[in-house]
Design a protein around this motif. Structure first.
Motif, PDB file in Angstrom:
ATOM      1  N   GLU A   1       0.785  -1.164  -0.049  1.00  0.00           N
ATOM      2  CA  GLU A   1      -0.070  -0.077   0.018  1.00  0.00           C
ATOM      3  C   GLU A   1       0.925   1.270   0.007  1.00  0.00           C
ATOM      4  O   GLU A   1       0.593   2.294  -0.634  1.00  0.00           O
ATOM      5  CB  GLU A   1      -0.918  -0.052   1.154  1.00  0.00           C
ATOM      6  CG  GLU A   1      -1.942  -0.746   1.186  1.00  0.00           C
ATOM      7  CD  GLU A   1      -2.976  -1.002   2.371  1.00  0.00           C
ATOM      8  OE1 GLU A   1      -2.779  -0.186   3.184  1.00  0.00           O
ATOM      9  OE2 GLU A   1      -3.599  -1.818   2.460  1.00  0.00           O
ATOM     10  N   LYS A   2       1.872   1.426   0.499  1.00  0.00           N
ATOM     11  CA  LYS A   2       2.732   2.427   0.668  1.00  0.00           C
ATOM     12  C   LYS A   2       4.062   2.585  -0.173  1.00  0.00           C
ATOM     13  O   LYS A   2       4.790   3.264   0.066  1.00  0.00           O
ATOM     14  CB  LYS A   2       3.380   2.618   2.241  1.00  0.00           C
ATOM     15  CG  LYS A   2       2.047   2.751   3.319  1.00  0.00           C
ATOM     16  CD  LYS A   2       2.778   2.777   4.854  1.00  0.00           C
ATOM     17  CE  LYS A   2       1.608   2.903   5.830  1.00  0.00           C
ATOM     18  NZ  LYS A   2       2.106   2.603   7.018  1.00  0.00           N
ATOM     19  N   MET A   3       3.963   1.683  -1.203  1.00  0.00           N
ATOM     20  CA  MET A   3       5.036   1.517  -1.998  1.00  0.00           C
ATOM     21  C   MET A   3       4.556   1.891  -3.293  1.00  0.00           C
ATOM     22  O   MET A   3       3.361   1.593  -3.870  1.00  0.00           O
ATOM     23  CB  MET A   3       5.630  -0.050  -1.922  1.00  0.00           C
ATOM     24  CG  MET A   3       6.040  -0.624  -0.595  1.00  0.00           C
ATOM     25  SD  MET A   3       6.343  -2.281  -0.488  1.00  0.00           S
ATOM     26  CE  MET A   3       7.791  -2.640  -1.762  1.00  0.00           C
TER      27      MET A   3
ATOM     28  N   LYS B   1      12.785  -9.825  -7.099  1.00  0.00           N
ATOM     29  CA  LYS B   1      11.901  -8.894  -6.954  1.00  0.00           C
ATOM     30  C   LYS B   1      11.092  -9.174  -5.508  1.00  0.00           C
ATOM     31  O   LYS B   1      10.819  -8.277  -4.908  1.00  0.00           O
ATOM     32  CB  LYS B   1      11.181  -8.332  -8.256  1.00  0.00           C
ATOM     33  CG  LYS B   1      11.880  -7.892  -9.365  1.00  0.00           C
ATOM     34  CD  LYS B   1      11.080  -7.724 -10.492  1.00  0.00           C
ATOM     35  CE  LYS B   1      11.776  -6.818 -11.791  1.00  0.00           C
ATOM     36  NZ  LYS B   1      12.566  -5.818 -11.197  1.00  0.00           N
ATOM     37  N   ILE B   2      10.394 -10.237  -5.690  1.00  0.00           N
ATOM     38  CA  ILE B   2       9.456 -10.712  -4.525  1.00  0.00           C
ATOM     39  C   ILE B   2      10.300 -10.534  -3.292  1.00  0.00           C
ATOM     40  O   ILE B   2       9.664 -10.029  -2.318  1.00  0.00           O
ATOM     41  CB  ILE B   2       8.873 -11.942  -4.787  1.00  0.00           C
ATOM     42  CG1 ILE B   2       7.908 -12.000  -5.944  1.00  0.00           C
ATOM     43  CG2 ILE B   2       8.158 -12.686  -3.518  1.00  0.00           C
ATOM     44  CD1 ILE B   2       7.403 -13.345  -6.506  1.00  0.00           C
ATOM     45  N   MET B   3      11.644 -10.879  -2.975  1.00  0.00           N
ATOM     46  CA  MET B   3      12.155 -10.991  -2.065  1.00  0.00           C
ATOM     47  C   MET B   3      12.708  -9.421  -1.525  1.00  0.00           C
ATOM     48  O   MET B   3      12.656  -9.379  -0.446  1.00  0.00           O
ATOM     49  CB  MET B   3      13.521 -11.849  -2.225  1.00  0.00           C
ATOM     50  CG  MET B   3      13.161 -13.324  -2.313  1.00  0.00           C
ATOM     51  SD  MET B   3      12.393 -14.108  -0.698  1.00  0.00           S
ATOM     52  CE  MET B   3      12.009 -15.625  -1.498  1.00  0.00           C
ATOM     53  N   ASN B   4      12.836  -8.734  -2.510  1.00  0.00           N
ATOM     54  CA  ASN B   4      13.180  -7.356  -2.384  1.00  0.00           C
ATOM     55  C   ASN B   4      12.053  -6.551  -1.689  1.00  0.00           C
ATOM     56  O   ASN B   4      11.884  -5.731  -0.828  1.00  0.00           O
ATOM     57  CB  ASN B   4      13.630  -6.896  -3.634  1.00  0.00           C
ATOM     58  CG  ASN B   4      14.084  -5.389  -3.494  1.00  0.00           C
ATOM     59  OD1 ASN B   4      14.801  -5.012  -2.510  1.00  0.00           O
ATOM     60  ND2 ASN B   4      14.152  -4.436  -4.166  1.00  0.00           N
TER      61      ASN B   4
ATOM     62  N   LYS C   1      11.329  -4.690   1.908  1.00  0.00           N
ATOM     63  CA  LYS C   1      10.775  -3.110   1.764  1.00  0.00           C
ATOM     64  C   LYS C   1       9.272  -3.046   2.513  1.00  0.00           C
ATOM     65  O   LYS C   1       9.275  -1.800   2.952  1.00  0.00           O
ATOM     66  CB  LYS C   1      10.623  -2.787   0.345  1.00  0.00           C
ATOM     67  CG  LYS C   1      12.174  -2.484  -0.154  1.00  0.00           C
ATOM     68  CD  LYS C   1      11.951  -1.961  -1.656  1.00  0.00           C
ATOM     69  CE  LYS C   1      13.068  -1.726  -2.386  1.00  0.00           C
ATOM     70  NZ  LYS C   1      12.868  -1.310  -3.730  1.00  0.00           N
ATOM     71  N   SER C   2       8.579  -4.080   2.488  1.00  0.00           N
ATOM     72  CA  SER C   2       7.186  -3.930   2.743  1.00  0.00           C
ATOM     73  C   SER C   2       6.981  -4.020   4.002  1.00  0.00           C
ATOM     74  O   SER C   2       7.827  -4.436   5.119  1.00  0.00           O
ATOM     75  CB  SER C   2       6.177  -5.023   2.240  1.00  0.00           C
ATOM     76  OG  SER C   2       6.516  -6.304   2.853  1.00  0.00           O
ATOM     77  N   ASP C   3       5.933  -3.580   4.671  1.00  0.00           N
ATOM     78  CA  ASP C   3       5.673  -3.515   6.292  1.00  0.00           C
ATOM     79  C   ASP C   3       5.002  -4.730   6.534  1.00  0.00           C
ATOM     80  O   ASP C   3       3.605  -4.864   6.648  1.00  0.00           O
ATOM     81  CB  ASP C   3       4.743  -2.326   6.488  1.00  0.00           C
ATOM     82  CG  ASP C   3       4.282  -2.172   8.090  1.00  0.00           C
ATOM     83  OD1 ASP C   3       5.167  -2.643   8.611  1.00  0.00           O
ATOM     84  OD2 ASP C   3       3.414  -1.612   8.280  1.00  0.00           O
ATOM     85  N   ILE C   4       5.589  -5.817   6.520  1.00  0.00           N
ATOM     86  CA  ILE C   4       4.948  -7.205   6.893  1.00  0.00           C
ATOM     87  C   ILE C   4       4.665  -7.328   8.290  1.00  0.00           C
ATOM     88  O   ILE C   4       5.154  -6.856   9.173  1.00  0.00           O
ATOM     89  CB  ILE C   4       5.982  -8.310   6.367  1.00  0.00           C
ATOM     90  CG1 ILE C   4       7.335  -8.580   7.407  1.00  0.00           C
ATOM     91  CG2 ILE C   4       6.281  -8.149   5.013  1.00  0.00           C
ATOM     92  CD1 ILE C   4       7.982  -9.628   6.915  1.00  0.00           C
ATOM     93  N   ASN C   5       3.604  -8.351   8.408  1.00  0.00           N
ATOM     94  CA  ASN C   5       3.134  -8.505   9.855  1.00  0.00           C
ATOM     95  C   ASN C   5       3.968  -9.572  10.366  1.00  0.00           C
ATOM     96  O   ASN C   5       3.956 -10.990  10.051  1.00  0.00           O
ATOM     97  CB  ASN C   5       1.733  -9.135   9.687  1.00  0.00           C
ATOM     98  CG  ASN C   5       1.007  -9.391  10.975  1.00  0.00           C
ATOM     99  OD1 ASN C   5       1.664  -9.497  11.920  1.00  0.00           O
ATOM    100  ND2 ASN C   5      -0.020 -10.153  10.788  1.00  0.00           N
ATOM    101  N   LEU C   6       4.872  -9.221  11.191  1.00  0.00           N
ATOM    102  CA  LEU C   6       5.964 -10.205  11.585  1.00  0.00           C
ATOM    103  C   LEU C   6       5.203 -11.257  12.660  1.00  0.00           C
ATOM    104  O   LEU C   6       6.071 -12.428  13.105  1.00  0.00           O
ATOM    105  CB  LEU C   6       7.023  -9.480  12.407  1.00  0.00           C
ATOM    106  CG  LEU C   6       7.889  -8.407  11.523  1.00  0.00           C
ATOM    107  CD1 LEU C   6       8.868  -7.899  12.289  1.00  0.00           C
ATOM    108  CD2 LEU C   6       8.585  -9.196  10.399  1.00  0.00           C
ATOM    109  N   ASP C   7       4.172 -11.151  13.175  1.00  0.00           N
ATOM    110  CA  ASP C   7       3.382 -12.069  13.809  1.00  0.00           C
ATOM    111  C   ASP C   7       3.476 -13.311  13.513  1.00  0.00           C
ATOM    112  O   ASP C   7       3.282 -14.425  13.928  1.00  0.00           O
ATOM    113  CB  ASP C   7       2.037 -11.392  14.358  1.00  0.00           C
ATOM    114  CG  ASP C   7       2.090 -10.128  15.428  1.00  0.00           C
ATOM    115  OD1 ASP C   7       3.389 -10.398  16.141  1.00  0.00           O
ATOM    116  OD2 ASP C   7       0.994  -9.662  15.546  1.00  0.00           O
ATOM    117  N   GLN C   8       3.226 -13.403  11.997  1.00  0.00           N
ATOM    118  CA  GLN C   8       2.991 -14.686  11.202  1.00  0.00           C
ATOM    119  C   GLN C   8       4.148 -15.404  11.212  1.00  0.00           C
ATOM    120  O   GLN C   8       4.247 -16.753  11.251  1.00  0.00           O
ATOM    121  CB  GLN C   8       2.743 -14.580   9.715  1.00  0.00           C
ATOM    122  CG  GLN C   8       1.149 -13.612   9.533  1.00  0.00           C
ATOM    123  CD  GLN C   8       1.094 -13.088   8.175  1.00  0.00           C
ATOM    124  OE1 GLN C   8       1.049 -14.302   7.235  1.00  0.00           O
ATOM    125  NE2 GLN C   8       0.786 -12.180   7.905  1.00  0.00           N
TER     126      GLN C   8
END
Length: 177
Positions: A49-51, A154-157, A161-168
């Motif tokens: 969303e923010k990228m 690209k996916i790994m990059n 960069k993304s704001d992933i939900n680390l709880d997962q």
């Protein structure tokens, strides 16, 4: 005639059953095991969303479906199982009719290797197998449609960069401590 039809159907069914070990079967067999940690992540783990995404970023994301992680945490109580399980994974990945080795890092009992399923431009699965003798090992399956090595990079990059939900990812983080 009816008996012959049933007999032929039974033979065809038996022949078509594939008893060859696969990573998918391995994941299913070990998901509930106390020695393993299993995590399934959908493509929604990448919060874009923010990228601002380029067309090639969007193409890479469209090719990505999900990621499955299966990790074996080596402990005092399961040392003997560790060697057995590592060998099972290595045996599956040695099947060159299914898995193509892309690259290998490290040496001996510590290292990682990357495999893919499909051909160079139409890859349906990337597999990362990482092994550290003191901690255990992890197998990561990145599933998609018509991926290529650049898409995975690209996916790994984008994941970084993304704001992933680390709880997962908490179970995996706990294992690595």
């Amino acid at each position: 005639m009816k008996k012959l039809t049933i007999f032929l159907f039974s033979i065809v069914t038996l022949i078509s059953c594939n008893t060859k070990p696969t990573l998918q079967k391995y994941f299913v067999e070990n998901t509930e095991s106390k020695d393993f940690i299993s995590i399934d992540l959908g493509s929604d783990i990448i919060n874009t969303e923010k990228m601002s995404l380029t067309d090639s970023d969007k193409e890479a994301l469209e090719s990505f479906d999900k990621m499955n992680v299966l990790a074996f945490k080596k402990e005092e109580t399961n040392k003997q199982n560790y060697d057995v399980e590592v060998e099972k994974v290595r045996t599956i990945l040695k099947d060159t009719t299914s898995y193509n080795e892309l690259m290998k890092f490290g040496s001996g009992s510590d290292g990682a290797s990357i495999y893919f399923v499909g051909d160079d431009d139409h890859i349906n699965e990337f597999v990362l197998f990482a092994n550290k003798k003191e901690n255990g090992f992890a197998v990561v399956r990145i599933l998609g449609k018509d991926m290529n090595p650049m898409n995975i990079m690209k996916i790994m990059n984008l994941i970084q960069k993304s704001d992933i939900n680390l709880d997962q990812l908490k179970p995996l983080q706990e294992m690595m401590k």
